[in-house]
Scaffold this motif. Structure first.
Motif, PDB file in Angstrom:
ATOM      1  N   LEU A 203       0.816  -1.211   0.000  1.00  0.00           N
ATOM      2  CA  LEU A 203       0.000   0.000   0.000  1.00  0.00           C
ATOM      3  C   LEU A 203       0.851   1.263   0.000  1.00  0.00           C
ATOM      4  N   ALA A 204       2.071   1.156   0.542  1.00  0.00           N
ATOM      5  CA  ALA A 204       2.933   2.339   0.627  1.00  0.00           C
ATOM      6  C   ALA A 204       3.646   2.624  -0.684  1.00  0.00           C
ATOM      7  N   ASP A 205       3.909   1.561  -1.457  1.00  0.00           N
ATOM      8  CA  ASP A 205       4.689   1.729  -2.689  1.00  0.00           C
ATOM      9  C   ASP A 205       3.749   1.794  -3.887  1.00  0.00           C
ATOM     10  N   GLN A 206       3.562   2.975  -4.407  1.00  0.00           N
ATOM     11  CA  GLN A 206       2.659   3.141  -5.546  1.00  0.00           C
ATOM     12  C   GLN A 206       3.190   2.459  -6.799  1.00  0.00           C
ATOM     13  N   GLN A 207       4.501   2.193  -6.832  1.00  0.00           N
ATOM     14  CA  GLN A 207       5.104   1.542  -7.991  1.00  0.00           C
ATOM     15  C   GLN A 207       5.169   0.015  -7.828  1.00  0.00           C
ATOM     16  N   ALA A 208       4.651  -0.481  -6.732  1.00  0.00           N
ATOM     17  CA  ALA A 208       4.727  -1.923  -6.484  1.00  0.00           C
ATOM     18  C   ALA A 208       4.005  -2.691  -7.581  1.00  0.00           C
ATOM     19  N   ASP A 209       4.605  -3.793  -7.981  1.00  0.00           N
ATOM     20  CA  ASP A 209       3.991  -4.654  -8.991  1.00  0.00           C
ATOM     21  C   ASP A 209       3.002  -5.577  -8.288  1.00  0.00           C
ATOM     22  N   VAL A 210       1.770  -5.105  -8.141  1.00  0.00           N
ATOM     23  CA  VAL A 210       0.751  -5.850  -7.413  1.00  0.00           C
ATOM     24  C   VAL A 210       0.480  -7.195  -8.077  1.00  0.00           C
ATOM     25  N   LEU A 211       0.430  -7.186  -9.401  1.00  0.00           N
ATOM     26  CA  LEU A 211       0.144  -8.421 -10.130  1.00  0.00           C
ATOM     27  C   LEU A 211       1.186  -9.495  -9.831  1.00  0.00           C
TER      28      LEU A 211
END
Length: 271
Positions: free
Chosen positions: A69-77
């Motif tokens: 949730l903190a990292d907007q660039q996180a690769d959620v997929l």
């Protein structure tokens, strides 16, 4: 005004204590406070809570959720795919445990006093289906014949079972040979094979008059679980169960004509 902790708890299906924990951990800090200092959650907070609960349902730790949730660039997929792989591994592990538990339950249900290794050595491909063993117990548990069969099975030693299964293997080879050779089900060769099975049951489990043998053979035809006890699926042929059933009926008719009694001495027929 926003939503109170109690209202959010009811809406989301989580405890107030959980919401307080999320706040303390910095995972979900409500954006508003009442004049008295109480937490107030707005729509954005509820949306964040929904994400948290989604990830929690998938088994993510709170630290992992905080990072996502903190990292907007996180690769959620990619995170979801990694979690999916771990869940698949866990499902496979639990399936193996469930199968092991079922095998242990089967041993108890059949009354066979062998270790798992001895059981594998003796029975090989032949497997006892727990659901079938349970059905049989429910159908015949009050019959003297069933009780005798289970008592004798429980008393068999490993050597007894090895001899019993060797006889079963030889009998099964004769059955498959007759079927593959196109022998008629009511021919002498096939009826003799059926008679061999009846005598085998009488020798190792309980007296098995022809009429009782017919009822057992009917189970072979109608219930794949029963037929798998005598012919493992890897050796079965289309129509083989029906072929054996016909042979058993023909043999019962032959023995009745020859004067062999057909009325069983017990009620171990499901009647």
């Amino acid at each position: 005004m926003g939503y109170t902790v109690g209202q959010v708890s009811a809406l989301a299906g989580v405890t107030v204590r959980t919401l307080h924990h999320y706040d303390t951990a910095g995972l979900l800090r409500p954006r508003q406070r009442s004049s008295a200092g109480y937490r107030r959650y707005d729509d954005a907070d509820l949306a964040r809570l929904q994400q948290i609960l989604f990830y929690r349902e998938l088994g993510f730790s709170l630290d992992d959720i905080a990072d996502l949730l903190a990292d907007q660039q996180a690769d959620v997929l990619e995170h979801l795919r990694a979690r999916q792989r771990k869940l698949a591994e866990e499902i496979a592990r639990l399936q193996r445990l469930a199968e092991a538990a079922q095998r242990a339950a089967e041993i108890q249900a059949t009354g066979i006093s062998l270790t798992p290794l001895e059981r594998f050595e003796v029975f090989g491909e032949i497997a006892f289906d727990l659901s079938y063993a349970t059905d049989a117990q429910l159908r015949w548990q009050d019959s003297q014949g069933y009780q005798e069969a289970m008592a004798r099975a429980a008393a068999h030693t490993k050597e007894d079972w090895a001899q019993l299964m060797a006889e079963s293997t030889a009998w099964r080879e004769e059955l498959l040979s007759a079927f593959d050779d196109g022998e008629p089900a009511d021919g002498k060769r096939t009826m003799d094979i059926a008679e061999g099975h009846r005598l085998h049951l009488s020798r190792w489990f309980m007296p098995c008059p022809p009429r009782m043998h017919q009822r057992i053979a009917d189970d072979f035809v109608t219930d794949p679980r029963a037929f798998a006890l005598v012919v493992p699926p890897s050796q079965q042929r289309p129509g083989l169960a029906g072929y054996l059933g016909e042979a058993v009926r023909a043999n019962a008719c032959r023995r009745t004509t020859a004067g062999t009694p057909t009325t069983p001495s017990t009620a171990y027929e499901g009647e």
